[in-house]
Design a protein around this motif. Structure first.
Motif, PDB file in Angstrom:
ATOM      1  N   UNK A 177      -4.053  -2.471 -33.330  1.00 39.08           N
ATOM      2  CA  UNK A 177      -3.656  -1.437 -34.288  1.00 39.08           C
ATOM      3  C   UNK A 177      -3.900  -1.915 -35.715  1.00 39.08           C
ATOM      4  N   UNK A 178      -4.148  -0.981 -36.611  1.00 40.30           N
ATOM      5  CA  UNK A 178      -4.286  -1.307 -38.033  1.00 40.30           C
ATOM      6  C   UNK A 178      -3.103  -0.701 -38.764  1.00 40.30           C
ATOM      7  N   UNK A 359       2.247  -8.460 -42.022  1.00 43.93           N
ATOM      8  CA  UNK A 359       1.966  -7.292 -41.184  1.00 43.93           C
ATOM      9  C   UNK A 359       0.892  -7.611 -40.155  1.00 43.93           C
ATOM     10  N   UNK A 360      -0.180  -8.289 -40.578  1.00 45.33           N
ATOM     11  CA  UNK A 360      -1.227  -8.677 -39.637  1.00 45.33           C
ATOM     12  C   UNK A 360      -0.669  -9.647 -38.600  1.00 45.33           C
ATOM     13  N   UNK A 367       0.636  -8.348 -29.916  1.00 47.01           N
ATOM     14  CA  UNK A 367      -0.428  -8.334 -28.916  1.00 47.01           C
ATOM     15  C   UNK A 367      -0.310  -9.483 -27.947  1.00 47.01           C
ATOM     16  N   UNK A 368       0.035 -10.662 -28.454  1.00 46.64           N
ATOM     17  CA  UNK A 368       0.226 -11.825 -27.593  1.00 46.64           C
ATOM     18  C   UNK A 368       1.381 -11.585 -26.631  1.00 46.64           C
ATOM     19  N   UNK A 369       2.485 -11.022 -27.145  1.00 49.04           N
ATOM     20  CA  UNK A 369       3.648 -10.767 -26.303  1.00 49.04           C
ATOM     21  C   UNK A 369       3.313  -9.778 -25.188  1.00 49.04           C
ATOM     22  N   UNK A 370       2.522  -8.761 -25.538  1.00 39.83           N
ATOM     23  CA  UNK A 370       2.143  -7.767 -24.524  1.00 39.83           C
ATOM     24  C   UNK A 370       1.278  -8.393 -23.442  1.00 39.83           C
TER      25      UNK A 370
END
Length: 375
Positions: A177-178, A359-360, A367-370
């Protein structure tokens, strides 16, 4: 997980400092401005500095200096010189060589293949060539595999004691996501950082006075002063420019929040004696303790903006300008006083850089957690 960054057109390193506050490791900075390079080297001792024209900086050199391979860099950051885009440059246009320097940034994006890109520029980029520069940046990054979104960010909404608008492009090639940083200061949030909170602890100066290394006038008061002072007991770059006798006489007529309109007609410069009262709204402006600074430019010239100290009859010092840009006091600016003002005025406020970096980082960590949860 090590988050890495390279800062092109890094100047003194305001954006680099912000990214490091957010947990990134800045591996290299590139800039042609010699004085800014000296500042960057002293304030980013772990990073390589490349003081060459961007056109001469090869991908091989960047990889050699950083130890990275193609695709390993987390963030490639940078703000191509803004003069060609600036609303103050009435001859701006895509024919201006400086307006095509972003293509050098794109060349390095293609060569390094960073996961993320961050580009910062002035609002005038929207008007150059009828928006040609913005369209070109987004189109060419798309061709390189990057989804990109741009947004106007207001520095004061991230704790910077200054009204400053900048266009920030954020993108990635990893289908993440951005998101631009959400404001932390403003109505319903933390209060804006005032000029008093920013510079109220610095010692008083006479016109033209420069005492070198000086002690603080008061104990730190408030979160902002605690942040900028850190472990410092003394402060550098706090010297007042020397204004001529006629300017000092003009300043004595200007109250806090006042401007050139408060100067007796016979004391005004000849050109301003013919000006309409609606013109030059910030010329000879005196700051107010409880307000925000106007945009800090590369010259804190009282002829062009509200750069008069709220209480003392003088222009703001380099250190005061740096405080208004949210630079920590351990940042000591090299070069002549003119060079120092240029470094400060050209910089991305570190607190704004921190917000972008945080934020980045949050998106990356989410993303890592997912992925871990999916495994």
């Amino acid at each position: 997980m090590t988050l890495t960054a390279i800062d092109l057109f890094c100047g003194a390193g305001g954006l680099s400092a912000g990214l490091e506050m957010a947990g990134f490791k800045v591996l290299a900075g590139v800039d042609l401005f010699e004085a800014a390079g000296k500042t960057f080297v002293e304030t980013h001792k772990h990073a390589a500095f490349i003081g060459e024209p961007i056109e001469d900086v090869t991908i091989e050199k960047l990889m050699e200096k950083t130890g990275l391979k193609k695709g390993e860099l987390t963030v490639l950051a940078g703000g191509p010189p803004c003069q060609a885009y600036s609303v103050y440059n009435h001859q701006r246009g895509m024919h201006d060589k400086r307006a095509t320097l972003f293509r050098e940034y794109l060349r390095i994006v293609e060569g390094l293949q960073p996961e993320w890109i961050v580009m910062e520029n002035v609002m005038g980029i929207y008007s150059i060539g009828g928006g040609e520069a913005v369209r070109a940046i987004k189109y060419e990054l798309k061709q390189l595999g990057y989804d990109v979104e741009e947004k106007v960010l207001k520095a004061e909404e991230y704790g910077v004691p200054q009204e400053r608008r900048r266009v920030v492009f954020i993108g990635n090639r990893i289908n993440a996501p951005i998101r631009h940083p959400a404001p932390t200061h403003g109505p319903g949030l933390l209060p804006f950082t005032t000029i008093r909170e920013a510079i109220g602890d610095l010692p008083a100066l006479e016109n033209g006075e420069d005492g070198g290394t000086v002690k603080y006038a008061h104990p730190a008061k408030g979160d902002f002063q605690e942040f900028v002072r850190g472990d410092q007991n003394t402060v550098e770059n706090h010297g007042a420019p020397r204004l001529g006798k006629v300017n000092i006489e003009r300043l004595q007529h200007i109250p806090p929040g006042g401007s050139w309109r408060d100067i007796p007609h016979e004391l005004l410069p000849a050109g301003m004696q013919r000006a309409k009262r609606s013109d030059h709204t910030k010329r000879y402006g005196r700051m107010t303790w409880d307000g925000l600074s106007c945009t800090v430019l590369t010259k804190c010239d009282i002829h062009w903006g509200a750069y008069i100290h709220p209480q003392q009859d003088r222009a703001v010092s380099v250190r005061e300008a740096a405080r208004l840009q949210a630079f920590p006091d351990w940042f000591v600016f090299a070069g002549s006083k003119t060079d120092q003002y240029i470094q400060v005025g050209n910089a991305v406020p570190p607190l704004l850089g921190r917000a972008i970096g945080q934020t980045i980082r949050e998106i990356i960590e989410d993303g890592v957690s997912i992925r871990i949860a999916a495994e």
